[in-house]
Design an enzyme around this catalytic site. Structure first.
Site, PDB file in Angstrom:
ATOM      1  N   GLU A   1       1.456  -9.932  -8.655  1.00  0.00           N
ATOM      2  CA  GLU A   1       0.683 -10.004  -7.404  1.00  0.00           C
ATOM      3  C   GLU A   1       0.127 -11.402  -7.163  1.00  0.00           C
ATOM      4  O   GLU A   1      -1.020 -11.560  -6.745  1.00  0.00           O
ATOM      5  CB  GLU A   1      -0.477  -8.986  -7.442  1.00  0.00           C
ATOM      6  CG  GLU A   1      -0.054  -7.571  -7.718  1.00  0.00           C
ATOM      7  CD  GLU A   1      -1.198  -6.552  -7.701  1.00  0.00           C
ATOM      8  OE1 GLU A   1      -2.287  -6.874  -7.187  1.00  0.00           O
ATOM      9  OE2 GLU A   1      -0.986  -5.440  -8.200  1.00  0.00           O
TER      10      GLU A   1
ATOM     11  N   HIS B   1       4.776   0.521  -6.904  1.00  0.00           N
ATOM     12  CA  HIS B   1       3.357   0.238  -7.161  1.00  0.00           C
ATOM     13  C   HIS B   1       2.539   1.243  -6.368  1.00  0.00           C
ATOM     14  O   HIS B   1       2.621   1.242  -5.154  1.00  0.00           O
ATOM     15  CB  HIS B   1       3.044  -1.184  -6.717  1.00  0.00           C
ATOM     16  CG  HIS B   1       1.593  -1.547  -6.769  1.00  0.00           C
ATOM     17  ND1 HIS B   1       0.973  -1.888  -7.946  1.00  0.00           N
ATOM     18  CD2 HIS B   1       0.644  -1.645  -5.804  1.00  0.00           C
ATOM     19  CE1 HIS B   1      -0.305  -2.191  -7.703  1.00  0.00           C
ATOM     20  NE2 HIS B   1      -0.527  -2.049  -6.401  1.00  0.00           N
TER      21      HIS B   1
ATOM     22  N   LYS C   1       1.449   3.811  -2.884  1.00  0.00           N
ATOM     23  CA  LYS C   1       0.351   4.216  -3.753  1.00  0.00           C
ATOM     24  C   LYS C   1       0.233   5.754  -3.726  1.00  0.00           C
ATOM     25  O   LYS C   1       0.893   6.437  -2.940  1.00  0.00           O
ATOM     26  CB  LYS C   1      -0.941   3.514  -3.333  1.00  0.00           C
ATOM     27  CG  LYS C   1      -0.871   2.005  -3.673  1.00  0.00           C
ATOM     28  CD  LYS C   1      -2.006   1.173  -3.136  1.00  0.00           C
ATOM     29  CE  LYS C   1      -1.793  -0.290  -3.518  1.00  0.00           C
ATOM     30  NZ  LYS C   1      -2.744  -1.212  -2.859  1.00  0.00           N
TER      31      LYS C   1
ATOM     32  N   ASN D   1       0.786  -1.233   0.000  1.00  0.00           N
ATOM     33  CA  ASN D   1       0.000   0.000   0.000  1.00  0.00           C
ATOM     34  C   ASN D   1       0.822   1.288   0.000  1.00  0.00           C
ATOM     35  O   ASN D   1       0.453   2.240  -0.666  1.00  0.00           O
ATOM     36  CB  ASN D   1      -0.932   0.051   1.224  1.00  0.00           C
ATOM     37  CG  ASN D   1      -2.179  -0.798   1.021  1.00  0.00           C
ATOM     38  OD1 ASN D   1      -2.924  -0.600   0.067  1.00  0.00           O
ATOM     39  ND2 ASN D   1      -2.387  -1.760   1.905  1.00  0.00           N
TER      40      ASN D   1
ATOM     41  N   GLU E   1      -4.665  -1.058 -13.736  1.00  0.00           N
ATOM     42  CA  GLU E   1      -6.106  -1.326 -13.882  1.00  0.00           C
ATOM     43  C   GLU E   1      -6.879  -0.280 -14.693  1.00  0.00           C
ATOM     44  O   GLU E   1      -7.895   0.247 -14.233  1.00  0.00           O
ATOM     45  CB  GLU E   1      -6.748  -1.500 -12.500  1.00  0.00           C
ATOM     46  CG  GLU E   1      -6.125  -2.618 -11.693  1.00  0.00           C
ATOM     47  CD  GLU E   1      -6.818  -2.863 -10.370  1.00  0.00           C
ATOM     48  OE1 GLU E   1      -7.717  -2.084  -9.996  1.00  0.00           O
ATOM     49  OE2 GLU E   1      -6.470  -3.863  -9.703  1.00  0.00           O
TER      50      GLU E   1
HETATM   51  C1  XIL Z   1      -4.676  -4.214  -2.089  1.00  0.00           C
HETATM   52  C2  XIL Z   1      -3.952  -4.311  -0.765  1.00  0.00           C
HETATM   53  O1  XIL Z   1      -3.351  -5.576  -0.638  1.00  0.00           O
HETATM   54  C3  XIL Z   1      -4.922  -4.081   0.360  1.00  0.00           C
HETATM   55  O2  XIL Z   1      -4.239  -3.999   1.599  1.00  0.00           O
HETATM   56  C4  XIL Z   1      -5.712  -2.788   0.135  1.00  0.00           C
HETATM   57  O3  XIL Z   1      -6.722  -2.695   1.102  1.00  0.00           O
HETATM   58  C5  XIL Z   1      -6.338  -2.764  -1.251  1.00  0.00           C
HETATM   59  O4  XIL Z   1      -5.335  -2.990  -2.221  1.00  0.00           O
HETATM   60  N1  XIL Z   1      -4.646  -5.122  -7.073  1.00  0.00           N
HETATM   61  C6  XIL Z   1      -3.655  -4.213  -6.804  1.00  0.00           C
HETATM   62  C7  XIL Z   1      -3.212  -4.008  -5.417  1.00  0.00           C
HETATM   63  O5  XIL Z   1      -3.060  -3.668  -7.741  1.00  0.00           O
HETATM   64  O6  XIL Z   1      -2.796  -2.690  -5.185  1.00  0.00           O
HETATM   65  C8  XIL Z   1      -4.284  -4.388  -4.432  1.00  0.00           C
HETATM   66  O7  XIL Z   1      -3.731  -4.303  -3.125  1.00  0.00           O
HETATM   67  C9  XIL Z   1      -4.800  -5.774  -4.727  1.00  0.00           C
HETATM   68  C10 XIL Z   1      -5.415  -5.816  -6.088  1.00  0.00           C
END
Ligand code: XIL
Length: 433
Positions: free
Chosen positions: A325, A159, A126, A123, A211
């Site tokens: 991921e 990320h 971000k 996180n 996304e």
């Molecule tokens: C998720 C995290 O793991 C959580 O802790 C947060 O609440 C929401 O985001 N796709 C992504 C990631 O690109 O950033 C996301 O991570 C999971 C889905």
């Protein structure tokens, strides 16, 4: 060209292997199928099929914890078996499971440095965490994480520079009144340049945009804040904000790999096609280095052929493929698994080992060495996975555990870790534990 940082020169701490209690478990197992790969932003659920299998646990050389987990005692360091980054998403700062202040932080750090060569912040890197106000960047927490990687000879996959998800979009970007493209460009450059100057070479790659695809949206692109501000310049183009973000990252001159990252784009042909459209649009201007596949997947969905096909499409374009991921939930709420249906028994632990192995094997077999951007799991221990929340939000049911990762809650390694190691070593995949 990026190099994997030299771990030999890094300070590595020994792995603390926990002794485990041996008991025997007998339970029913089940495998899952159907459903779409999940993202925190995904509200889509595709057709789901249920499947269940009844298997009694096989006798096993592995031991299980009191909570029913199975473990191995690895005689390898996972990252050392690969010539590409092997990553793990971590929590940091004051988050739950922070590698800096969770109750087991030191042991957690030891396992991470033992088996991984790259970190992704789950996180804290971000958008709003790094850039809460237009004239304020807050790098303290991220610097602690990137500094940890740097000290330990690891890289970081950044990320994410641009992502629509509401909880991390800086408030100032909403209803922005100035030149949105210039602001977005400054956002990207401010962040990339900071890490490049503070820790040269450590943040080796970025998810520049995360996304942007939404198959329900107009023309297949997500109608995000960014899209609305900077839509495609003309019909058939990719959204302009994507181009602006990648151009800004490129313009920094930093030697970093730039990724477009998305979910549910292996089995889902429509989403894969859109992902590739974005990659092609960016490749025209040499603005992209690779495609990230999130891969929040299940035991039987997507198929290995789906992964192969998706990876191949990217390889055919001469772009890198990064598994960004990965988690493999043994429970699939969209495939009909109720929360209390499954027990994580020996058979299921073995099947999951094979599944992780098969996924890693397909990655190695499909992606040539020079295009392997890396292989990252989304979390270290099963209990810290984001999926239980995600499934709860999506279905309303409580999923206490879905066992999606490579380590047990007590930081012992799961057979799944052996599965990845088998693939990295070119060994046949099997479900023996
Ligand atoms: C998720 C995290 O793991 C959580 O802790 C947060 O609440 C929401 O985001 N796709 C992504 C990631 O690109 O950033 C996301 O991570 C999971 C889905």
């Amino acid at each position: 060209m990026l190099q994997i940082k030299n771990r030999e020169t890094a300070k590595l701490s020994p792995l603390i292997v926990s002794a485990l209690l041996a008991t025997t478990l007998t339970a029913c197992g089940g495998s899952s199928g159907g459903g779409s790969e999940q993202s925190s932003s995904s509200s889509e659920s595709s057709s789901s099929e249920s499947s269940s299998s009844e298997e009694s646990s096989s006798s096993s050389s592995s031991e299980d914890n009191t909570d029913g987990a199975f473990s191995i005692d690895p005689d390898f360091q996972l990252y050392a078996l690969a010539d590409f980054p092997v990553g793990v998403a971590v929590s940091a700062a004051g988050e739950s499971y922070s590698i800096f202040n969770h109750s087991d932080a030191t042991q957690r750090q030891n396992v991470i440095t033992e088996h991984f060569s790259e970190l992704t912040a789950g996180n804290i890197m971000k958008m709003s965490y790094l850039h809460p106000q237009e004239d304020t960047f807050t790098f303290g927490d991220a610097d602690e994480l990137v500094g940890f990687a740097d000290t330990n000879g690891m890289t970081v996959h950044g990320h994410a520079l641009v992502w629509h998800s509401g909880y991390q979009v800086p408030g100032f970007m909403e209803n922005y009144e100035g030149d949105f493209a210039a602001m977005l460009s400054d956002h990207v450059k401010g962040i990339v340049n900071h890490f490049e100057s503070e820790f040269p070479g450590t943040v080796a790659s970025w998810d520049v945009v995360n996304e942007a695809v939404d198959q329900g949206g107009e023309n297949g692109f997500r109608q995000s804040l960014f899209y609305n501000e900077l839509p495609p310049a003309s019909e058939g183009d990719i959204p302009e904000y994507i181009r602006v973000a990648f151009q800004a990252a490129r313009d920094t001159g930093a030697e970093i790999d730039l990724y477009y990252n998305d979910y549910d784009n292996t089995a889902n042909d429509v989403r894969l096609a859109k992902t590739l459209e974005i990659a092609d649009g960016l490749a025209e201007g040499d603005l992209i280095d690779g495609v990230g596949f999130q891969m929040h997947v299940y035991m039987t969905y997507p198929s290995l052929n789906d992964f192969e096909n998706a990876f191949q499409e990217v390889v055919d374009r001469g772009l890198k493929v990064k598994v960004t991921e990965l988690d493999v939930a043994v429970v699939n709420p969209y495939g009909g698994n109720a929360p209390d249906e499954l027990e994580y028994d020996a058979a299921l632990a073995g099947e999951q080992k094979q599944r992780f192995c098969d996924i890693a094997r397909v990655y190695l077999e499909t992606v040539p060495a020079e295009l392997r951007g890396g292989f990252t799991v989304w979390g270290l221990t099963d209990d810290e996975s984001w999926l239980m929340n995600q499934f709860r939000n999506a279905t309303g049911a409580d999923y206490d555990d879905v066992w999606p990762l490579l380590f047990n809650a007590d930081l012992s390694a799961k057979p799944a870790l052996q599965g990845v190691a088998d693939a990295f070593q070119g060994n046949a995949c099997n479900s023996d534990i």
